[in-house]
Design a protein around this motif. Structure first.
Motif, PDB file in Angstrom:
ATOM      1  N   LEU A  38      89.466  11.160  31.540  1.00 17.74           N
ATOM      2  CA  LEU A  38      89.579  10.581  30.220  1.00 17.74           C
ATOM      3  C   LEU A  38      90.192   9.144  30.569  1.00 17.74           C
ATOM      4  O   LEU A  38      90.898   8.819  31.303  1.00 17.74           O
ATOM      5  N   ALA A  39      89.655   8.347  29.681  1.00 17.78           N
ATOM      6  CA  ALA A  39      90.058   6.826  29.907  1.00 17.78           C
ATOM      7  C   ALA A  39      91.383   6.631  29.559  1.00 17.78           C
ATOM      8  O   ALA A  39      92.204   5.733  30.420  1.00 17.78           O
ATOM      9  N   ARG A  40      91.905   7.290  28.857  1.00 16.56           N
ATOM     10  CA  ARG A  40      93.617   7.002  28.420  1.00 16.56           C
ATOM     11  C   ARG A  40      94.628   7.713  29.677  1.00 16.56           C
ATOM     12  O   ARG A  40      95.708   7.222  29.818  1.00 16.56           O
ATOM     13  N   ASN A  41      93.715   8.313  30.563  1.00 11.85           N
ATOM     14  CA  ASN A  41      94.468   8.896  31.797  1.00 11.85           C
ATOM     15  C   ASN A  41      94.476   7.840  32.938  1.00 11.85           C
ATOM     16  O   ASN A  41      94.993   8.461  34.044  1.00 11.85           O
ATOM     17  N   VAL A  42      93.945   6.602  33.052  1.00 17.42           N
ATOM     18  CA  VAL A  42      93.906   5.668  34.050  1.00 17.42           C
ATOM     19  C   VAL A  42      95.206   5.707  34.726  1.00 17.42           C
ATOM     20  O   VAL A  42      95.334   5.807  35.777  1.00 17.42           O
ATOM     21  N   LYS A  43      96.496   5.545  34.021  1.00 14.59           N
ATOM     22  CA  LYS A  43      97.787   5.353  34.746  1.00 14.59           C
ATOM     23  C   LYS A  43      97.983   6.794  35.759  1.00 14.59           C
ATOM     24  O   LYS A  43      98.700   6.815  36.390  1.00 14.59           O
ATOM     25  N   TYR A  44      97.716   7.659  34.801  1.00 11.59           N
ATOM     26  CA  TYR A  44      97.982   9.095  35.599  1.00 11.59           C
ATOM     27  C   TYR A  44      97.047   9.316  36.706  1.00 11.59           C
ATOM     28  O   TYR A  44      97.724   9.974  37.759  1.00 11.59           O
ATOM     29  N   ARG A  45      96.101   8.748  36.873  1.00  9.11           N
ATOM     30  CA  ARG A  45      95.169   8.704  37.993  1.00  9.11           C
ATOM     31  C   ARG A  45      95.745   7.712  39.199  1.00  9.11           C
ATOM     32  O   ARG A  45      95.424   7.911  40.387  1.00  9.11           O
ATOM     33  N   ARG A  46      96.640   6.796  38.826  1.00 12.69           N
ATOM     34  CA  ARG A  46      97.186   5.852  39.705  1.00 12.69           C
ATOM     35  C   ARG A  46      98.474   6.364  40.104  1.00 12.69           C
ATOM     36  O   ARG A  46      99.151   5.633  41.143  1.00 12.69           O
ATOM     37  N   THR A  47      99.240   7.191  39.404  1.00 17.88           N
ATOM     38  CA  THR A  47     100.595   7.493  39.733  1.00 17.88           C
ATOM     39  C   THR A  47     100.733   8.635  40.426  1.00 17.88           C
ATOM     40  O   THR A  47      99.793   9.794  40.238  1.00 17.88           O
ATOM     41  N   ASN A  48     102.015   9.236  40.819  1.00 19.28           N
ATOM     42  CA  ASN A  48     102.001  10.336  41.422  1.00 19.28           C
ATOM     43  C   ASN A  48     102.495  11.345  40.581  1.00 19.28           C
ATOM     44  O   ASN A  48     103.545  11.891  40.263  1.00 19.28           O
ATOM     45  N   ILE A  49     101.463  12.338  40.126  1.00 18.53           N
ATOM     46  CA  ILE A  49     102.032  13.323  39.074  1.00 18.53           C
ATOM     47  C   ILE A  49     101.850  14.824  39.796  1.00 18.53           C
ATOM     48  O   ILE A  49     100.678  14.955  40.480  1.00 18.53           O
ATOM     49  N   ASP A  50     102.843  15.180  39.365  1.00 19.20           N
ATOM     50  CA  ASP A  50     102.994  16.774  39.846  1.00 19.20           C
ATOM     51  C   ASP A  50     101.960  17.716  38.807  1.00 19.20           C
ATOM     52  O   ASP A  50     102.598  18.237  38.083  1.00 19.20           O
ATOM     53  N   TRP A  51     100.820  17.601  39.032  1.00 15.63           N
ATOM     54  CA  TRP A  51     100.224  18.475  37.922  1.00 15.63           C
ATOM     55  C   TRP A  51     100.258  20.076  38.096  1.00 15.63           C
ATOM     56  O   TRP A  51     100.336  20.555  37.139  1.00 15.63           O
ATOM     57  N   LYS A  52     100.427  20.428  39.230  1.00 13.82           N
ATOM     58  CA  LYS A  52     100.695  21.957  39.217  1.00 13.82           C
ATOM     59  C   LYS A  52     102.112  22.026  38.386  1.00 13.82           C
ATOM     60  O   LYS A  52     101.972  23.259  37.609  1.00 13.82           O
ATOM     61  N   SER A  53     103.244  21.356  38.630  1.00 13.75           N
ATOM     62  CA  SER A  53     104.345  21.664  37.812  1.00 13.75           C
ATOM     63  C   SER A  53     104.127  21.546  36.397  1.00 13.75           C
ATOM     64  O   SER A  53     104.455  22.117  35.311  1.00 13.75           O
ATOM     65  N   THR A  54     103.258  20.394  35.993  1.00 16.06           N
ATOM     66  CA  THR A  54     102.958  20.044  34.662  1.00 16.06           C
ATOM     67  C   THR A  54     102.356  21.502  33.971  1.00 16.06           C
ATOM     68  O   THR A  54     102.585  21.665  32.819  1.00 16.06           O
ATOM     69  N   PHE A  55     101.456  21.760  34.677  1.00 14.67           N
ATOM     70  CA  PHE A  55     100.560  23.181  33.995  1.00 14.67           C
ATOM     71  C   PHE A  55     101.335  24.240  34.102  1.00 14.67           C
ATOM     72  O   PHE A  55     101.140  25.130  33.181  1.00 14.67           O
ATOM     73  N   GLU A  56     102.501  24.308  34.886  1.00 14.94           N
ATOM     74  CA  GLU A  56     103.502  25.411  34.740  1.00 14.94           C
ATOM     75  C   GLU A  56     104.307  25.449  33.396  1.00 14.94           C
ATOM     76  O   GLU A  56     104.684  26.405  32.795  1.00 14.94           O
ATOM     77  N   VAL A  57     104.642  23.932  33.276  1.00 17.92           N
ATOM     78  CA  VAL A  57     105.561  23.888  31.952  1.00 17.92           C
ATOM     79  C   VAL A  57     104.443  24.175  30.739  1.00 17.92           C
ATOM     80  O   VAL A  57     105.000  24.606  29.934  1.00 17.92           O
ATOM     81  N   LEU A  58     103.398  23.776  31.031  1.00 19.33           N
ATOM     82  CA  LEU A  58     102.288  23.940  29.697  1.00 19.33           C
ATOM     83  C   LEU A  58     102.135  25.508  29.381  1.00 19.33           C
ATOM     84  O   LEU A  58     102.167  25.925  28.482  1.00 19.33           O
ATOM     85  N   SER A  59     102.305  26.294  30.688  1.00 18.71           N
ATOM     86  CA  SER A  59     101.959  27.689  30.381  1.00 18.71           C
ATOM     87  C   SER A  59     103.337  28.366  29.834  1.00 18.71           C
ATOM     88  O   SER A  59     103.022  29.532  29.302  1.00 18.71           O
ATOM     89  N   ASP A  60     104.548  27.672  29.532  1.00 19.42           N
ATOM     90  CA  ASP A  60     105.248  27.959  28.990  1.00 19.42           C
ATOM     91  C   ASP A  60     106.043  29.428  29.481  1.00 19.42           C
ATOM     92  O   ASP A  60     106.917  29.903  28.810  1.00 19.42           O
ATOM     93  N   ASP A  61     106.028  29.570  30.731  1.00 18.61           N
ATOM     94  CA  ASP A  61     106.856  30.229  31.641  1.00 18.61           C
ATOM     95  C   ASP A  61     107.054  31.675  31.014  1.00 18.61           C
ATOM     96  O   ASP A  61     108.255  31.943  31.256  1.00 18.61           O
ATOM     97  N   ASP A  62     106.249  32.380  30.294  1.00 16.04           N
ATOM     98  CA  ASP A  62     106.636  33.642  29.607  1.00 16.04           C
ATOM     99  C   ASP A  62     106.811  34.579  30.644  1.00 16.04           C
ATOM    100  O   ASP A  62     105.659  34.901  31.312  1.00 16.04           O
ATOM    101  N   PRO A  63     108.006  35.107  31.212  1.00 15.40           N
ATOM    102  CA  PRO A  63     108.005  36.069  32.559  1.00 15.40           C
ATOM    103  C   PRO A  63     107.343  37.419  32.306  1.00 15.40           C
ATOM    104  O   PRO A  63     106.782  38.190  32.967  1.00 15.40           O
TER     105      PRO A  63
END
Ligand SMILES: [Zn+2]
Length: 243
Positions: A38-63
């Motif tokens: 997405l155009a708005r994500n240009v910054k995120y393509r240039r910076t060091n993002i831990d996407w795996k952790s990001t999506f773990e947070v999104l999943s809301d860790d219901d054990p």
């Protein structure tokens, strides 16, 4: 028929895992690819993002691995943050323009309210300052927070709540796009939801009630909008062959 066996191929490569699992993973990868580009994500393509952790947070860790209405709703809320799709005035104008045309930010009543304005609204400055201070205090005092204040302070602009096209800021952290996540994010996210977004939505409900903007009125407006869109589509379409 019982003896006929099929193999699933993708790009001429045989899929060895179960079709169900493969289709689920392929769908997730496709969804991420679309989001990432997405155009708005240009910054995120240039910076060091831990996407795996990001999506773990999104999943809301219901054990329990059980999807409840509550966890499902929370996940949907977090995705709206990440996608910048919170129902701000500018967002709802896209489908309910006849009702919200000329509406401004419900908090300051001074400028248009888009996703960025939630954080830049002059009425939210003190609240955000407090959330930053409380988040720092949480890091120092919580037994559950596994990052140090020194580590976080080493990230330039982390505590700034400005909108920046190049650097990651506190706003990116709220959107869960950041290398440092986990319990700190949970704390900060709850503070933002309770003190900024939910308060803003409660005020919006009162404003709408005072103006007799009911659910039915919104539904009727949406139906009109859809009908007009279809009508415009038909009228603007050049049919190459009309018998
Ligand atoms: Zn405002």
């Amino acid at each position: 028929m019982k003896n006929i066996h099929y193999t699933l191929n993708w790009n001429n490569i045989e899929v060895e895992q179960s079709p169900r699992k493969f289709i689920s993973q392929a769908s997730k990868v496709k969804g991420f690819e679309e989001f990432f580009n997405l155009a708005r994500n240009v910054k995120y393509r240039r910076t060091n993002i831990d996407w795996k952790s990001t999506f773990e947070v999104l999943s809301d860790d219901d054990p329990s691995n059980i999807t409840t209405f509550k966890s499902s709703r929370r996940k949907a809320e977090k995705i709206k943050f990440l996608m910048e799709k919170l129902p701000t005035i500018e967002q709802i104008k896209k489908s309910l323009l006849d009702i919200y045309d000329n509406w401004l930010c419900p908090i300051c009543s001074d400028v248009i309210e888009d996703f960025n304005h939630i954080w830049l609204c002059v009425c939210h400055v003190n609240i955000l300052q407090k959330i930053v201070r409380d988040s720092q205090h949480f890091i120092l005092t919580s037994d559950f927070c596994h990052v140090s204040l020194t580590d976080i302070n080493s990230l330039d602009n982390f505590w700034n709540w400005s909108i920046d096209n190049n650097c990651l800021t506190f706003i990116d952290f709220i959107k869960v796009v950041c290398t440092i996540i986990g319990d700190l994010h949970e704390f900060t996210y709850n503070e933002v939801m309770n003190n900024i977004w939910k308060s803003r939505c409660e005020l919006q409900v009162v404003l709408e009630k005072n103006l007799s903007i009911t659910k039915k009125k919104k539904l009727d407006s949406r139906l009109n909008f859809s009908a007009n869109s279809s009508f415009n589509f038909i009228n603007n379409t050049n049919f190459s062959s009309v018998d």
